[in-house]
Design an enzyme around this catalytic site. Structure first.
Site, PDB file in Angstrom:
ATOM      1  N   CYS A  66      64.156 -25.994  35.246  1.00  0.00           N
ATOM      2  CA  CYS A  66      64.467 -27.423  35.277  1.00  0.00           C
ATOM      3  C   CYS A  66      65.262 -27.766  36.541  1.00  0.00           C
ATOM      4  CB  CYS A  66      65.165 -27.849  33.997  1.00  0.00           C
ATOM      5  SG  CYS A  66      65.197 -29.650  33.768  1.00  0.00           S
TER       6      CYS A  66
ATOM      7  N   HIS B 250      60.900 -26.376  30.342  1.00  0.00           N
ATOM      8  CA  HIS B 250      61.864 -25.509  29.659  1.00  0.00           C
ATOM      9  C   HIS B 250      61.109 -24.440  28.863  1.00  0.00           C
ATOM     10  CE1 HIS B 250      65.660 -27.719  30.334  1.00  0.00           C
ATOM     11  NE2 HIS B 250      64.871 -28.780  30.405  1.00  0.00           N
TER      12      HIS B 250
ATOM     13  N   GLU C 154      62.345 -22.018  27.243  1.00  0.00           N
ATOM     14  CA  GLU C 154      63.084 -21.723  26.009  1.00  0.00           C
ATOM     15  C   GLU C 154      62.802 -22.743  24.915  1.00  0.00           C
ATOM     16  OE1 GLU C 154      65.900 -24.490  28.231  1.00  0.00           O
ATOM     17  OE2 GLU C 154      64.334 -23.026  28.705  1.00  0.00           O
TER      18      GLU C 154
END
Length: 210
Positions: A84, A190, A192
């Site tokens: 990001c 992202h 995650e």
């Protein structure tokens, strides 16, 4: 001894979810969160995450000496993953906050999404799941082309060179969703927060030998 993976803590970003995702992606790795520039510079692998404004990001990095630690990791050839704003900070310059010079590891610059694409009004930030068109790179192993990843951002790298762009997306304008240079890989999305494909990408990073 297990490889050390250091997640950079400079006061910005959801470090807990990123750390948990890295641990889930490869339990054999020792994941550590640190704001110590010496620890970052000495790590076997480094993850550079972040959310927020670029001026605050670069200010926090420089205050802690983490900007030089990141550059030393790059120069030493150890794997570095930007996520990001971590990707955006690796470019030369961001237009955010009136203009901020960045780390110049990648060759592009960062601009804000336009308010309109033709007659269509764009909602900014770009938020949600979008497909990523891949270019060959080891970190895409096991991930189908145009798989969807989770994005949250108002600024993007729209002028990254074709040689450093390994994933692209379109939100009114085409932009780099993933970039690579030697031992550096960076993503605007992202991983995650991107379910199984995000974990696969993190696992690929943790075993990548650039």
């Amino acid at each position: 001894m297990a490889e050390s993976v250091v997640l950079i803590d400079y006061g910005m970003g959801n470090l807990h979810s990123a750390a948990k995702a890295l641990e889930q992606a490869s339990p054999s790795h020792r994941v550590r969160v640190s704001s110590d520039a010496q620890v970052v510079a000495a790590a076997d692998r480094v993850v550079f995450p972040g959310v927020g404004a670029m001026r605050d990001c670069m200010g926090a990095l420089r205050e802690r000496g983490l900007d030089q630690a990141i550059l030393s990791v790059v120069a030493a050839g150890r794997p570095l993953l930007g996520i990001c704003i971590g990707m955006q900070a690796l470019t030369r310059h961001s237009a955010e906050n009136g203009g901020v010079d960045c780390l110049a590891v990648l060759d592009g610059s960062v601009t804000r999404f336009p308010d309109h694409a033709g007659k269509q009004r764009l909602k900014v930030p770009h938020m949600g799941w979008s497909p990523v068109l891949q270019q060959p790179h080891p970190l895409w192993q096991g991930i189908a082309d145009q798989s969807r990843f989770y994005f949250v951002h108002s600024y993007c790298a729209a002028d990254l060179s074709a040689t450093q762009t390994v994933g692209s997306c379109d939100y009114g304008v085409p932009f780099a969703a993933a970039a690579a240079r030697d031992n550096v890989f960076a993503v605007q999305f992202h991983p995650e927060k991107s379910a199984a494909d995000g974990l696969t990408l993190l696992a690929n990073f943790l075993r990548w030998q650039p």
